[in-house]
Design a protein around this motif. Structure first.
Motif, PDB file in Angstrom:
ATOM      1  N   CYS A 189       0.825  -1.200   0.000  1.00  0.00           N
ATOM      2  CA  CYS A 189       0.000   0.000   0.000  1.00  0.00           C
ATOM      3  C   CYS A 189       0.860   1.251   0.000  1.00  0.00           C
ATOM      4  O   CYS A 189       2.072   1.187   0.168  1.00  0.00           O
ATOM      5  CB  CYS A 189      -0.926   0.019   1.214  1.00  0.00           C
ATOM      6  N   ARG A 190       0.181   2.371  -0.175  1.00  0.00           N
ATOM      7  CA  ARG A 190       0.806   3.687  -0.017  1.00  0.00           C
ATOM      8  C   ARG A 190       0.110   4.375   1.138  1.00  0.00           C
ATOM      9  O   ARG A 190      -1.101   4.297   1.280  1.00  0.00           O
ATOM     10  CB  ARG A 190       0.639   4.531  -1.269  1.00  0.00           C
ATOM     11  N   VAL A 191       0.893   5.074   1.935  1.00  0.00           N
ATOM     12  CA  VAL A 191       0.368   5.804   3.075  1.00  0.00           C
ATOM     13  C   VAL A 191       0.729   7.268   2.874  1.00  0.00           C
ATOM     14  O   VAL A 191       1.857   7.581   2.504  1.00  0.00           O
ATOM     15  CB  VAL A 191       0.956   5.272   4.399  1.00  0.00           C
ATOM     16  N   TYR A 192      -0.226   8.157   3.148  1.00  0.00           N
ATOM     17  CA  TYR A 192      -0.048   9.560   2.801  1.00  0.00           C
ATOM     18  C   TYR A 192       0.154  10.505   3.983  1.00  0.00           C
ATOM     19  O   TYR A 192       0.197  11.710   3.791  1.00  0.00           O
ATOM     20  CB  TYR A 192      -1.232  10.029   1.949  1.00  0.00           C
ATOM     21  N   ASP A 193       0.264  10.002   5.201  1.00  0.00           N
ATOM     22  CA  ASP A 193       0.637  10.868   6.317  1.00  0.00           C
ATOM     23  C   ASP A 193       1.333  10.055   7.395  1.00  0.00           C
ATOM     24  O   ASP A 193       1.199   8.834   7.476  1.00  0.00           O
ATOM     25  CB  ASP A 193      -0.551  11.657   6.875  1.00  0.00           C
ATOM     26  N   ARG A 194       2.104  10.745   8.210  1.00  0.00           N
ATOM     27  CA  ARG A 194       2.928  10.083   9.228  1.00  0.00           C
ATOM     28  C   ARG A 194       2.091   9.395  10.306  1.00  0.00           C
ATOM     29  O   ARG A 194       2.470   8.343  10.792  1.00  0.00           O
ATOM     30  CB  ARG A 194       3.875  11.083   9.872  1.00  0.00           C
ATOM     31  N   GLU A 195       0.980   9.999  10.699  1.00  0.00           N
ATOM     32  CA  GLU A 195       0.155   9.405  11.747  1.00  0.00           C
ATOM     33  C   GLU A 195      -0.387   8.052  11.312  1.00  0.00           C
ATOM     34  O   GLU A 195      -0.361   7.076  12.071  1.00  0.00           O
ATOM     35  CB  GLU A 195      -1.008  10.338  12.121  1.00  0.00           C
ATOM     36  N   SER A 196      -0.869   7.976  10.077  1.00  0.00           N
ATOM     37  CA  SER A 196      -1.387   6.711   9.560  1.00  0.00           C
ATOM     38  C   SER A 196      -0.277   5.676   9.421  1.00  0.00           C
ATOM     39  O   SER A 196      -0.483   4.492   9.651  1.00  0.00           O
ATOM     40  CB  SER A 196      -2.076   6.914   8.213  1.00  0.00           C
ATOM     41  N   LYS A 197       0.915   6.153   9.033  1.00  0.00           N
ATOM     42  CA  LYS A 197       2.060   5.238   8.916  1.00  0.00           C
ATOM     43  C   LYS A 197       2.382   4.629  10.275  1.00  0.00           C
ATOM     44  O   LYS A 197       2.604   3.424  10.387  1.00  0.00           O
ATOM     45  CB  LYS A 197       3.283   5.967   8.361  1.00  0.00           C
ATOM     46  N   GLU A 198       2.375   5.455  11.312  1.00  0.00           N
ATOM     47  CA  GLU A 198       2.665   4.955  12.652  1.00  0.00           C
ATOM     48  C   GLU A 198       1.592   3.986  13.147  1.00  0.00           C
ATOM     49  O   GLU A 198       1.899   2.972  13.775  1.00  0.00           O
ATOM     50  CB  GLU A 198       2.833   6.130  13.613  1.00  0.00           C
TER      51      GLU A 198
END
Length: 95
Positions: free
Chosen positions: A18-27
């Motif tokens: 997948c691709r993640v578009y912000d740091r909070e979601s990545k964490e």
């Protein structure tokens, strides 16, 4: 000394998940994967040069992270990330 034959065997079974578009979601995604014992690799993608040169607001910069996982974990990981807004699942063979 004998040689190990690895004919017709594939060892790199890592796929772009997948691709993640912000740091909070990545964490959040990292925590989910760690809790469920899914190994992953995060690849940070830089913004295109023109976007960096002519971008007006630094705070609105979007970070894009590509998450790579083992192909055996794709089905389980897909179920775990359902409903996460800043996560875009990749289609098969979009690697």
């Amino acid at each position: 000394m004998t040689t190990l034959a690895f004919d017709n065997q594939r060892f790199n079974r890592e796929v772009s998940f997948c691709r993640v578009y912000d740091r909070e979601s990545k964490e959040k995604l990292e925590k989910i994967f760690l809790q469920n014992r899914i190994s992953y690799f995060i690849e940070w993608q830089e913004r295109p040069l023109l976007s960096r040169l002519f971008g007006s607001d630094r705070k609105k910069e979007k970070n894009i992270f590509v998450i790579r996982i083992n192909e055996a974990d794709v089905e389980r990981a897909t179920q775990l990330v359902q409903g996460m807004e800043a996560v875009k699942l990749k289609k098969p063979k979009e690697d």
